[in-house]
Design an enzyme around this catalytic site. Structure first.
Site, PDB file in Angstrom:
ATOM      1  N   CYS A  78       1.300  -1.137  -0.374  1.00  0.00           N
ATOM      2  CA  CYS A  78       0.193  -0.242  -0.277  1.00  0.00           C
ATOM      3  C   CYS A  78       1.147   1.590  -0.233  1.00  0.00           C
ATOM      4  O   CYS A  78       1.983   1.459   0.970  1.00  0.00           O
ATOM      5  CB  CYS A  78      -1.052  -0.002   1.583  1.00  0.00           C
ATOM      6  SG  CYS A  78      -2.101  -0.689   1.177  1.00  0.00           S
ATOM      7  N   HIS A  79       0.220   2.228  -1.034  1.00  0.00           N
ATOM      8  CA  HIS A  79       1.289   3.795  -1.100  1.00  0.00           C
ATOM      9  C   HIS A  79       1.130   4.443  -0.124  1.00  0.00           C
ATOM     10  O   HIS A  79      -0.752   4.597   0.663  1.00  0.00           O
ATOM     11  CB  HIS A  79       1.213   4.452  -1.812  1.00  0.00           C
ATOM     12  CG  HIS A  79       1.227   3.719  -3.381  1.00  0.00           C
ATOM     13  ND1 HIS A  79       0.509   3.038  -3.905  1.00  0.00           N
ATOM     14  CD2 HIS A  79       2.376   3.858  -4.026  1.00  0.00           C
ATOM     15  CE1 HIS A  79       1.464   2.194  -4.803  1.00  0.00           C
ATOM     16  NE2 HIS A  79       2.875   2.815  -5.094  1.00  0.00           N
ATOM     17  N   MET A 114      -7.903  -0.417   0.257  1.00  0.00           N
ATOM     18  CA  MET A 114      -7.364  -1.221   1.742  1.00  0.00           C
ATOM     19  C   MET A 114      -7.379  -0.571   3.143  1.00  0.00           C
ATOM     20  O   MET A 114      -7.465  -0.680   4.001  1.00  0.00           O
ATOM     21  CB  MET A 114      -5.794  -0.958   1.089  1.00  0.00           C
ATOM     22  CG  MET A 114      -5.806  -2.445   0.391  1.00  0.00           C
ATOM     23  SD  MET A 114      -6.499  -3.944   0.413  1.00  0.00           S
ATOM     24  CE  MET A 114      -6.128  -4.396   1.657  1.00  0.00           C
ATOM     25  N   GLU A 115      -7.350   1.022   2.558  1.00  0.00           N
ATOM     26  CA  GLU A 115      -7.638   2.136   3.857  1.00  0.00           C
ATOM     27  C   GLU A 115      -8.763   1.765   4.495  1.00  0.00           C
ATOM     28  O   GLU A 115      -8.879   1.671   6.011  1.00  0.00           O
ATOM     29  CB  GLU A 115      -7.675   3.410   3.960  1.00  0.00           C
ATOM     30  CG  GLU A 115      -5.489   3.663   2.917  1.00  0.00           C
ATOM     31  CD  GLU A 115      -5.639   3.434   1.766  1.00  0.00           C
ATOM     32  OE1 GLU A 115      -3.862   3.257   1.854  1.00  0.00           O
ATOM     33  OE2 GLU A 115      -5.670   2.766   1.237  1.00  0.00           O
ATOM     34  N   ASP A 129     -12.436  -5.326  21.780  1.00  0.00           N
ATOM     35  CA  ASP A 129     -10.997  -5.149  23.281  1.00  0.00           C
ATOM     36  C   ASP A 129     -11.761  -4.206  24.369  1.00  0.00           C
ATOM     37  O   ASP A 129     -12.180  -4.526  25.315  1.00  0.00           O
ATOM     38  CB  ASP A 129     -10.303  -4.294  22.974  1.00  0.00           C
ATOM     39  CG  ASP A 129      -9.349  -3.731  24.065  1.00  0.00           C
ATOM     40  OD1 ASP A 129      -8.650  -5.238  24.530  1.00  0.00           O
ATOM     41  OD2 ASP A 129      -8.919  -3.007  24.400  1.00  0.00           O
TER      42      ASP A 129
END
Length: 158
Positions: A78-79, A114-115, A129
């Site tokens: 990924c850039h 992807m982000e 969590d």
């Protein structure tokens, strides 16, 4: 010649050269669907619950935003991107489930799928969590790209 853009002619990994691409407005939205269970959802009031660790959804949103900004550090090909905006929304959909939507916007030479996927995933993991002291039966059921625009193609996965 490989069909994968991240494999060079010697069958080795490479980072795609986006130098000649045009800068365009790009947007991607990912969705994480999560089973929390009635035991956890029953603790929510006004679409959030405060645990010993703090407000669940607010913390998950902040974690998701941080994850979007760190995606290129986590996924090798990924850039690094100059992100224009990130919007994360978390909705209780019924007595046992939530949906997390992460939308990322840029003006750049490469997409932000992807982000968006990373932001939705990390927000879901943060909810896990924050709520695991109530129940550990939670399940991140699905994370998928819902929509992307800009670049070569637009996609809508409903």
């Amino acid at each position: 010649m490989s069909e994968f853009s991240h494999i060079n002619k010697n069958n080795q990994p490479k980072m795609v050269n986006v130098g000649d691409k045009k800068i365009t407005k790009r947007q991607a939205t990912a969705k994480a669907t999560m089973f929390l269970g009635a035991a956890i959802i029953s603790h929510f009031n006004n679409n959030d619950v405060i645990t010993k660790k703090g407000p669940v959804f607010q913390t998950a949103i902040i974690a998701g935003i941080q994850a979007v900004k760190k995606t290129s550090e986590l996924i090798p090909m990924c850039h690094p991107l100059l992100i224009n905006g990130v919007d994360i929304e978390i909705e209780i959909t019924d007595k046992e489930h939530i949906e997390i939507f992460c939308t990322v916007l840029i003006e750049g030479k490469t997409g932000v799928e992807m982000e968006a996927l990373t932001g939705a995933n990390i927000a879901a993991l943060t909810v896990y969590d924050m709520c695991k002291s109530i129940s550990q039966k939670m399940v991140i059921k699905e994370v998928k790209l819902v929509e992307k625009s800009g670049g070569k193609s637009d996609i809508k996965n409903g």
